[in-house]
Design a protein around this motif. Structure first.
Motif, PDB file in Angstrom:
ATOM      1  N   GLY A 215     -12.696  23.962   3.289  1.00  0.00           N
ATOM      2  CA  GLY A 215     -13.371  23.019   3.682  1.00  0.00           C
ATOM      3  C   GLY A 215     -12.908  21.747   4.230  1.00  0.00           C
ATOM      4  O   GLY A 215     -11.924  21.733   4.909  1.00  0.00           O
ATOM      5  N   VAL A 216     -13.789  20.602   4.182  1.00  0.00           N
ATOM      6  CA  VAL A 216     -13.343  19.146   4.974  1.00  0.00           C
ATOM      7  C   VAL A 216     -13.236  18.208   3.553  1.00  0.00           C
ATOM      8  O   VAL A 216     -14.260  18.391   2.619  1.00  0.00           O
ATOM      9  CB  VAL A 216     -14.491  18.804   5.502  1.00  0.00           C
ATOM     10  CG1 VAL A 216     -14.105  17.513   6.318  1.00  0.00           C
ATOM     11  CG2 VAL A 216     -14.383  19.941   6.847  1.00  0.00           C
ATOM     12  N   LEU A 217     -12.312  17.201   3.928  1.00  0.00           N
ATOM     13  CA  LEU A 217     -12.116  16.255   2.800  1.00  0.00           C
ATOM     14  C   LEU A 217     -11.563  15.071   3.744  1.00  0.00           C
ATOM     15  O   LEU A 217     -11.111  14.813   4.427  1.00  0.00           O
ATOM     16  CB  LEU A 217     -10.833  16.555   2.052  1.00  0.00           C
ATOM     17  CG  LEU A 217     -10.642  15.481   0.654  1.00  0.00           C
ATOM     18  CD1 LEU A 217     -12.101  15.558  -0.281  1.00  0.00           C
ATOM     19  CD2 LEU A 217      -9.618  15.943   0.008  1.00  0.00           C
ATOM     20  N   HIS A 218     -12.533  13.713   3.304  1.00  0.00           N
ATOM     21  CA  HIS A 218     -12.402  12.376   3.972  1.00  0.00           C
ATOM     22  C   HIS A 218     -11.230  11.727   3.178  1.00  0.00           C
ATOM     23  O   HIS A 218     -11.345  11.481   1.868  1.00  0.00           O
ATOM     24  CB  HIS A 218     -13.242  11.806   4.075  1.00  0.00           C
ATOM     25  CG  HIS A 218     -14.363  12.208   5.120  1.00  0.00           C
ATOM     26  ND1 HIS A 218     -15.676  11.702   5.314  1.00  0.00           N
ATOM     27  CD2 HIS A 218     -14.297  13.415   6.086  1.00  0.00           C
ATOM     28  CE1 HIS A 218     -16.262  12.332   6.294  1.00  0.00           C
ATOM     29  NE2 HIS A 218     -15.536  13.447   6.471  1.00  0.00           N
ATOM     30  N   VAL A 219      -9.850  11.505   3.789  1.00  0.00           N
ATOM     31  CA  VAL A 219      -8.953  10.564   3.124  1.00  0.00           C
ATOM     32  C   VAL A 219      -8.510   9.627   3.815  1.00  0.00           C
ATOM     33  O   VAL A 219      -7.752   9.867   5.109  1.00  0.00           O
ATOM     34  CB  VAL A 219      -7.672  11.547   2.708  1.00  0.00           C
ATOM     35  CG1 VAL A 219      -6.546  10.907   1.846  1.00  0.00           C
ATOM     36  CG2 VAL A 219      -8.208  12.931   2.014  1.00  0.00           C
ATOM     37  N   ALA A 220      -9.383   8.305   3.815  1.00  0.00           N
ATOM     38  CA  ALA A 220      -8.855   7.125   4.653  1.00  0.00           C
ATOM     39  C   ALA A 220      -9.077   6.051   3.734  1.00  0.00           C
ATOM     40  O   ALA A 220      -8.963   6.055   2.241  1.00  0.00           O
ATOM     41  CB  ALA A 220      -9.956   7.309   5.677  1.00  0.00           C
ATOM     42  N   GLY A 221      -8.675   4.858   4.285  1.00  0.00           N
ATOM     43  CA  GLY A 221      -9.023   3.707   3.523  1.00  0.00           C
ATOM     44  C   GLY A 221     -10.426   3.234   3.087  1.00  0.00           C
ATOM     45  O   GLY A 221     -11.309   4.169   3.630  1.00  0.00           O
ATOM     46  N   PRO A 222     -10.585   2.784   1.948  1.00  0.00           N
ATOM     47  CA  PRO A 222     -11.814   2.704   1.258  1.00  0.00           C
ATOM     48  C   PRO A 222     -12.687   1.471   1.939  1.00  0.00           C
ATOM     49  O   PRO A 222     -13.741   1.853   1.282  1.00  0.00           O
ATOM     50  CB  PRO A 222     -11.516   2.021  -0.161  1.00  0.00           C
ATOM     51  CG  PRO A 222     -10.055   1.402   0.127  1.00  0.00           C
ATOM     52  CD  PRO A 222      -9.499   2.105   1.287  1.00  0.00           C
ATOM     53  N   ALA A 223     -12.400   1.030   2.922  1.00  0.00           N
ATOM     54  CA  ALA A 223     -13.493   0.205   3.241  1.00  0.00           C
ATOM     55  C   ALA A 223     -13.194  -0.203   4.961  1.00  0.00           C
ATOM     56  O   ALA A 223     -11.925  -0.088   5.362  1.00  0.00           O
ATOM     57  CB  ALA A 223     -13.272  -1.296   2.800  1.00  0.00           C
ATOM     58  N   PRO A 224     -14.024  -0.262   5.782  1.00  0.00           N
ATOM     59  CA  PRO A 224     -13.835  -0.487   7.200  1.00  0.00           C
ATOM     60  C   PRO A 224     -13.184  -1.880   7.332  1.00  0.00           C
ATOM     61  O   PRO A 224     -13.273  -2.870   6.741  1.00  0.00           O
ATOM     62  CB  PRO A 224     -15.337  -0.327   7.736  1.00  0.00           C
ATOM     63  CG  PRO A 224     -16.348  -0.858   6.479  1.00  0.00           C
ATOM     64  CD  PRO A 224     -15.637  -0.606   5.416  1.00  0.00           C
ATOM     65  N   VAL A 225     -12.342  -2.033   8.330  1.00  0.00           N
ATOM     66  CA  VAL A 225     -11.710  -3.288   8.898  1.00  0.00           C
ATOM     67  C   VAL A 225     -11.600  -3.237  10.560  1.00  0.00           C
ATOM     68  O   VAL A 225     -11.538  -2.159  10.974  1.00  0.00           O
ATOM     69  CB  VAL A 225     -10.257  -2.901   8.353  1.00  0.00           C
ATOM     70  CG1 VAL A 225      -9.104  -4.172   8.968  1.00  0.00           C
ATOM     71  CG2 VAL A 225      -9.846  -2.813   6.988  1.00  0.00           C
ATOM     72  N   SER A 226     -11.677  -4.262  10.996  1.00  0.00           N
ATOM     73  CA  SER A 226     -12.002  -4.217  12.196  1.00  0.00           C
ATOM     74  C   SER A 226     -10.540  -4.015  12.957  1.00  0.00           C
ATOM     75  O   SER A 226      -9.565  -4.427  12.061  1.00  0.00           O
ATOM     76  CB  SER A 226     -12.546  -5.672  12.839  1.00  0.00           C
ATOM     77  OG  SER A 226     -11.488  -6.747  12.671  1.00  0.00           O
ATOM     78  N   ARG A 227     -10.443  -4.005  14.218  1.00  0.00           N
ATOM     79  CA  ARG A 227      -9.262  -3.565  14.858  1.00  0.00           C
ATOM     80  C   ARG A 227      -8.327  -4.796  14.972  1.00  0.00           C
ATOM     81  O   ARG A 227      -7.168  -5.091  14.843  1.00  0.00           O
ATOM     82  CB  ARG A 227      -9.324  -2.846  16.223  1.00  0.00           C
ATOM     83  CG  ARG A 227     -10.017  -1.592  16.231  1.00  0.00           C
ATOM     84  CD  ARG A 227      -9.144  -0.692  15.715  1.00  0.00           C
ATOM     85  NE  ARG A 227      -7.692  -0.422  16.212  1.00  0.00           N
ATOM     86  CZ  ARG A 227      -7.251   0.467  17.203  1.00  0.00           C
ATOM     87  NH1 ARG A 227      -8.298   1.498  17.540  1.00  0.00           N
ATOM     88  NH2 ARG A 227      -6.127   0.633  17.489  1.00  0.00           N
ATOM     89  N   TYR A 228      -9.038  -5.971  15.051  1.00  0.00           N
ATOM     90  CA  TYR A 228      -8.588  -7.361  15.298  1.00  0.00           C
ATOM     91  C   TYR A 228      -7.695  -7.591  13.860  1.00  0.00           C
ATOM     92  O   TYR A 228      -6.676  -8.018  14.008  1.00  0.00           O
ATOM     93  CB  TYR A 228      -9.678  -8.216  15.432  1.00  0.00           C
ATOM     94  CG  TYR A 228      -9.254  -9.736  15.379  1.00  0.00           C
ATOM     95  CD1 TYR A 228      -8.765 -10.378  16.458  1.00  0.00           C
ATOM     96  CD2 TYR A 228      -9.798 -10.557  14.251  1.00  0.00           C
ATOM     97  CE1 TYR A 228      -8.126 -11.934  16.238  1.00  0.00           C
ATOM     98  CE2 TYR A 228      -9.048 -11.795  14.086  1.00  0.00           C
ATOM     99  CZ  TYR A 228      -8.517 -12.447  15.118  1.00  0.00           C
ATOM    100  OH  TYR A 228      -8.064 -13.728  14.875  1.00  0.00           O
ATOM    101  N   MET A 229      -8.669  -7.395  12.764  1.00  0.00           N
ATOM    102  CA  MET A 229      -7.922  -7.864  11.582  1.00  0.00           C
ATOM    103  C   MET A 229      -6.889  -7.036  11.170  1.00  0.00           C
ATOM    104  O   MET A 229      -5.787  -7.410  10.576  1.00  0.00           O
ATOM    105  CB  MET A 229      -8.949  -7.708  10.279  1.00  0.00           C
ATOM    106  CG  MET A 229     -10.017  -9.040  10.418  1.00  0.00           C
ATOM    107  SD  MET A 229      -9.433 -10.307  10.470  1.00  0.00           S
ATOM    108  CE  MET A 229      -8.570 -10.363   8.848  1.00  0.00           C
ATOM    109  N   LEU A 230      -6.841  -5.781  11.382  1.00  0.00           N
ATOM    110  CA  LEU A 230      -5.560  -4.739  11.253  1.00  0.00           C
ATOM    111  C   LEU A 230      -4.519  -5.455  12.029  1.00  0.00           C
ATOM    112  O   LEU A 230      -3.352  -5.443  11.320  1.00  0.00           O
ATOM    113  CB  LEU A 230      -6.037  -3.362  11.454  1.00  0.00           C
ATOM    114  CG  LEU A 230      -4.999  -2.052  11.625  1.00  0.00           C
ATOM    115  CD1 LEU A 230      -4.389  -2.325  10.014  1.00  0.00           C
ATOM    116  CD2 LEU A 230      -5.517  -0.963  11.781  1.00  0.00           C
TER     117      LEU A 230
END
Length: 289
Positions: A215-230
């Motif tokens: 199946g499918v699983l999402h594994v990413a950071g827990p919160a959105p971050v702007s490209r600028y802030m990253l």
């Protein structure tokens, strides 16, 4: 990890494959590291230069190694003739070889299979890349290819993979631009869910030991971050003052402006915590990065 467990990694010279190879070897896996270009960047394991579009070469390699698990982390340049077909051919060949051997397969995919028009995306959300995203379309089709050919495979969708290191892909382009004296145009209104490469690698190794089915699983950071802030966080961590180099910009309509991957399912399955950008920076400092 039990003695003799074998992990075959495609894309072992890449942004994810390098750290994943190191971490796997550290945890006792016998690592088999495949790459197409830049063999000098392979950082651990028994290296094999291989073109994943060559179905017979892939089958021979998998049959020879008889891996316990495969992580398909190979990436393809997003330009040039045939890059989209290379993504699909590689995924199909790996899926067929893994199925033939009854091997656990984890195939990496991307949040760019979504167009950013929904508040958040779960594993059940319909796949719909933004119009004109050749890369997103190719990865969406590769996901379907893998799961059609090998329903027991696990497709892991992730987002921007970063590290506090000059050779990381999220960092290297900025350092090259600074060296050339070019301004960094950073989007303040584009948000994704970036993940620290060592955090993702740890999660993938844990998934390689779990009997989850396909199946499918999402594994990413827990919160959105702007490209600028990253970008600001990465440059600051490397001791580079961003101020003289950065120009804020707005994301063009040709790109998705906000892709939030829900990681609730992954958090319920994994002992590995999914770290925020701030948490990753603390962990990196403690690890001496």
């Amino acid at each position: 990890m039990a003695d003799g467990a074998r992990l075959l990694i495609t894309g072992a010279s890449g942004t994810l494959g390098g750290p994943l190879s190191i971490l796997a070897a550290h945890h006792g896996w016998d690592v088999y590291a495949g790459c197409y270009a830049h063999p000098e960047r392979v950082r651990a394991g028994e290296m094999r230069q291989i073109d994943l579009r060559d179905r017979f070469a892939v089958w021979r390699w998998v049959e020879e190694v008889q891996p316990t698990a495969i992580v398909h982390a190979a990436v393809t340049e997003r330009s040039g003739p045939g890059f989209e077909s290379a993504i699909r051919e590689s995924a199909r060949n790996i899926a067929q070889a893994a199925k033939a051997g009854g091997t656990r397969l984890i195939a990496l995919s991307t949040d760019l299979v979504f167009d950013g028009t929904e508040d958040a995306y779960t594993e059940e959300s319909p796949v719909r890349p933004i119009a004109g995203s050749t890369y997103g379309e190719a990865k969406a089709r590769a996901e379907d290819d893998v799961l059609t050919m090998y329903p027991g495979a696990l497709v892991v969708r992730t987002s921007l993979i970063y590290d506090f290191h000059p050779q990381n892909a999220q960092v290297a382009w900025m350092l090259r631009a600074i060296e050339r004296g070019e301004p960094l145009r950073l989007f303040t209104d584009q948000y994704r869910c970036p993940i620290w490469v060592w955090n993702l690698a740890a999660a993938l190794l844990e998934l390689a030991t779990l009997d989850l089915g396909g199946g499918v699983l999402h594994v990413a950071g827990p919160a959105p971050v702007s490209r600028y802030m990253l970008a600001m966080a990465l440059l600051t961590a490397l001791g580079v003052d961003p101020a003289p180099h950065v120009q804020t910009a707005s994301c063009p309509d040709t790109q998705a402006k906000r892709i939030m991957l829900s990681v609730d399912r992954a958090r319920g399955l994994l002992h590995t915590p999914l770290m925020s950008l701030a948490q990753a920076r603390v962990a990196a400092r403690e690890a001496g990065s």
